[in-house]
Design a protein around this motif. Sequence first.
Motif, PDB file in Angstrom:
ATOM      1  N   THR A 175      49.020  27.300  -8.619  1.00  0.00           N
ATOM      2  CA  THR A 175      50.137  26.362  -8.528  1.00  0.00           C
ATOM      3  C   THR A 175      51.464  27.111  -8.558  1.00  0.00           C
ATOM      4  O   THR A 175      52.354  26.870  -7.736  1.00  0.00           O
ATOM      5  CB  THR A 175      50.076  25.346  -9.679  1.00  0.00           C
ATOM      6  N   LYS A 199      48.564  17.888   6.664  1.00  0.00           N
ATOM      7  CA  LYS A 199      49.846  17.785   5.975  1.00  0.00           C
ATOM      8  C   LYS A 199      49.599  17.749   4.475  1.00  0.00           C
ATOM      9  O   LYS A 199      48.808  16.934   3.984  1.00  0.00           O
ATOM     10  CB  LYS A 199      50.588  16.517   6.406  1.00  0.00           C
ATOM     11  N   LEU A 200      50.276  18.634   3.728  1.00  0.00           N
ATOM     12  CA  LEU A 200      50.109  18.692   2.290  1.00  0.00           C
ATOM     13  C   LEU A 200      51.084  17.725   1.619  1.00  0.00           C
ATOM     14  O   LEU A 200      52.139  17.406   2.163  1.00  0.00           O
ATOM     15  CB  LEU A 200      50.346  20.110   1.785  1.00  0.00           C
ATOM     16  N   GLY A 201      50.742  17.277   0.435  1.00  0.00           N
ATOM     17  CA  GLY A 201      51.614  16.361  -0.283  1.00  0.00           C
ATOM     18  C   GLY A 201      51.125  14.924  -0.169  1.00  0.00           C
ATOM     19  O   GLY A 201      50.084  14.627   0.419  1.00  0.00           O
ATOM     20  N   VAL A 202      51.917  14.017  -0.735  1.00  0.00           N
ATOM     21  CA  VAL A 202      51.555  12.605  -0.768  1.00  0.00           C
ATOM     22  C   VAL A 202      51.821  11.967   0.593  1.00  0.00           C
ATOM     23  O   VAL A 202      52.871  12.190   1.201  1.00  0.00           O
ATOM     24  CB  VAL A 202      52.346  11.864  -1.865  1.00  0.00           C
TER      25      VAL A 202
END
Length: 434
Positions: free
Chosen positions: A97, A348-351
Amino acid sequence: MKVKVLSRNPDDYVRETKQDIQRVPRNYDPLLHPFEVPREYVRALNATKLDRVFAKPFLASLDGHRDGVNCMAKHPQSLSTILSGACYGEVKIWNLTKRECIRTLQAHEGFVRGMCTRFCGTSFFTVGDDKTVKQWKMEGPGYGEEEEPIHTILGKKPIFATCGQQVDIWDEQRTSPVCSLTWGVDSISSVKFNPIETYLLGSCASDRNIVLYDMRESTPLKKVILDMRTNTLCWNPMEAFIFTAANEDYNLYTFDMRFLNMPVMVHMDHVSAVLDVDYSPTVKEFVSASFDKSIRIFPVDKGHSREVYHTKRMQHVITVRWTSDNKYILCGSDEMNIRLWKANASEKLGVLTPREKAALNYNQKLKEKFQHHPQIRRIARHRHLPKAIYSQNKEQRIMKEARRRKELNRRKHSKPGSLPPVAEKKKHIVAVVE
């Protein structure tokens, strides 16, 4: 007098709450939509093109080692923690992270040959060229304490295995092996436990064989000998009898341990020796690391890779791991870096908002519907390769065609029945011993 009235049920067009999407009445009669298929084809083509435009799989590089990264291990309970061992005996624990090293320890003198973690995640084991197996705490030492292993086993329930001239089964509380398994005299380079049937394990030896063992018996089960040496193998984490072997002949072989006389699938595309392999958590794919400075993602039921990852700086890839959340791939190479990749290059990364999810699902279904159309298949399959890999690929195709032509000529000019046909998959198997 006759009165004609049009009536509609309010449930068909009235929202239940203000947050609901407005209902749009549609008539699905194909006669009213004559251009539906051409319109969907154009959308599928555009979605396929956008996939290639947004395909940027490389995420980060973790540097800090002073020599090549020789092995890696995943934390069993933390997605963001990874352990790596280097060729100069150092072990690092990384936080993915934050993308930084959180702990460094000098574990061995010489190469760190292998690592594994306990199921509970409280400690891990390392084995090195100094002929020792050491157990370390996952948490770092307290203030003022020395960095010391919990146990050190001098090599000549939790159980682990080591390999050398023989396969040794160890208990962490003992300094001598519980049992030793041998078959032949050559050195064994890799040993892996079956994650489902935990009493089964497989090993790869330098005399080109793959040997299967059962800890409940005093002798090995089966042995299959290939044309060239197998560097490592990986068990399928859901089907206990399936494993995939990474070979020196540029191929990977998926075997069913019940029928070792022929592989289930031969996976081709690498142009140099395959050094490591690891399954995804969903078991639909696996990733391989090669001496040709690239990693490839193979579907388990396909002979060719769906993706190839490479960078200009990346050298020979020695180890590779698929993260437990099925989203990322980690690889360690001999130019001292660990690289983090996306398992799906254009994801696509993320929410994602609900509309984005719906659009992605719709595009995915369109791509599956038109996947066999020549134009869409060509765009989806195209990958840019480094010049060296492209040239070697071309050379491999020429050599393969020459071998096929030679075989046809030999059969053509031989006595009928003197050369029985041999399946392509069986050509790589020398012998099976039980």
